[in-house]
Design an enzyme around this catalytic site. Sequence first.
Site, mmCIF file in Angstrom:
data_model
loop_
_atom_site.group_PDB
_atom_site.id
_atom_site.type_symbol
_atom_site.label_atom_id
_atom_site.label_comp_id
_atom_site.label_asym_id
_atom_site.label_seq_id
_atom_site.Cartn_x
_atom_site.Cartn_y
_atom_site.Cartn_z
ATOM 1 N N ASP A 1 -62.813 70.161 24.138
ATOM 2 C CA ASP A 1 -63.871 70.450 23.155
ATOM 3 C C ASP A 1 -63.713 71.853 22.589
ATOM 4 O OD1 ASP A 1 -66.127 70.376 21.629
ATOM 5 O OD2 ASP A 1 -67.538 70.473 23.293
ATOM 6 N N GLU B 1 -69.115 75.521 15.599
ATOM 7 C CA GLU B 1 -69.839 74.251 15.753
ATOM 8 C C GLU B 1 -70.830 74.336 16.903
ATOM 9 O OE1 GLU B 1 -70.635 70.227 17.435
ATOM 10 O OE2 GLU B 1 -69.622 71.887 18.407
HETATM 11 ZN ZN LIG Z 1 -67.235 69.942 20.158
#
Ligand SMILES: [Zn+2]
Length: 458
Positions: A292, A326
């Site tokens: 991620d 993000e």
């Molecule tokens: Zn992410």
Amino acid sequence: MRFLLFFIIGFCINFSSNAQSDDEKMLQAIYNEALSNSKCYNWLDYLSNTIGSRLSGSSAADKAVGYTKKELDELGLDRVFLQEVMVPHWVRGEKEKAYFENKGKITEVPICALGSSVATPKNGLKAAIVEVQGIDEMIALGTEKIKGKIVFFNRPMTPIHIRTFEAYRGCIDQRSSGAREASKLGALGVIVRSMNLRLDDFPHTGNTNYGDLPNDMHIPAAAISTNGANLLSQALRDNPNLQFFFKQSCEMLPDVLSHNVVGEIKGTENPNEYIVVGGHLDSWDLGDGSHDDGAGVVQSMEILSILKRLGYKPKRTIRVVLFMNEENGNRGGLKYAELAEKNKENHIFAMESDAGGFSPRGFSLEADSSNFNKIKDWKRLFEPYLIHVFVEGHAGVDINPLQSKHIVKAGLQPDSQRYFDYHHAANDTFDAVNKRELELGAATMTSLLYLMDKYGIE
Ligand SMILES: [Zn+2]
């Protein structure tokens, strides 16, 4: 005569089953290329092991901007550029500490501050703790039972969902809004069960949001590992009056300048129709953000690299966008959409990879029914690669702000069974990513992008 007919029918069947269509050939070439000559695993190695975690505002995030721009420059694209964006700058500070004290016995538990949280008082916070299964249960208890205490949100992820993001979505309000709602009832802090389907000792961070609460009502918020949450819950059944202690020194600093990284291949027929593919360059700070979203970053870069290596000349302008921030603000996604509108760029298709570098299964699509059906008709082209999921659903946080009239959006859907073992935790590291699975994801995205470029949208 009958023999001749059988012969002709037999010949036709044989011919049709062996002859590959141009699209079948192209997909095969894409997968072959991705599995033979991909650069994405090496890029991820550098991002993860040389640069490390890339929290917005950190010097490592800056290094990741410089590194990915340099690598895109080397692909021989038509244009590589940066977009300036101001991002929040939150820092974790010292390693957090927590324990509960039950009848004189101290048990330490693993915690980590939630992103954007404030610190505890300098010497920590010690108070009684109330376990709830969610925000509604806490509100039902009311100020009388919550005031002056720490709230422990302990609703676990539901194990029955095959698509584990559904289980995640069923819990995330505790992390994102728990502190804000608890503060309104006079709580002193909150502890949230990590969003992890597995029982282990890793606390999982993620953003918390105080909304428009005044600063003096911001209370500290932390995640506790799933094993820690179970221990605490068991101890509370034994002694509802036990004391919980935690200490964290995190801090929100002023916003800093950062960048989205953009690379582009100009379209040969419709250059003002844009197709965007991306992932987010920032990550949380506990691991190195390999799943991620290092995986999504390098897969997106790989798509343009594969197209160049295959000598494919797109009809439309293809962009890779590595979005900044993000995780705790989505400022990069918002900035990209703002500039696209200002520059009157007609975005027809946006695709994101932000669900880990695991074996791809398909796509989650945001499209009107005619475009959705059109994409679903391509499903048979993907079957040889074990790609079968074409469902309606959320495509990605970074591409969410893009709002062209008929835009189609797609989110890569890898197998999600192991994603939450690593998500936002210290074990989200390079060794948790498999090279072939990462490459298959890049090939799957390249294939859909090729079909969207060739056939356009309805
Ligand atoms: Zn992410």
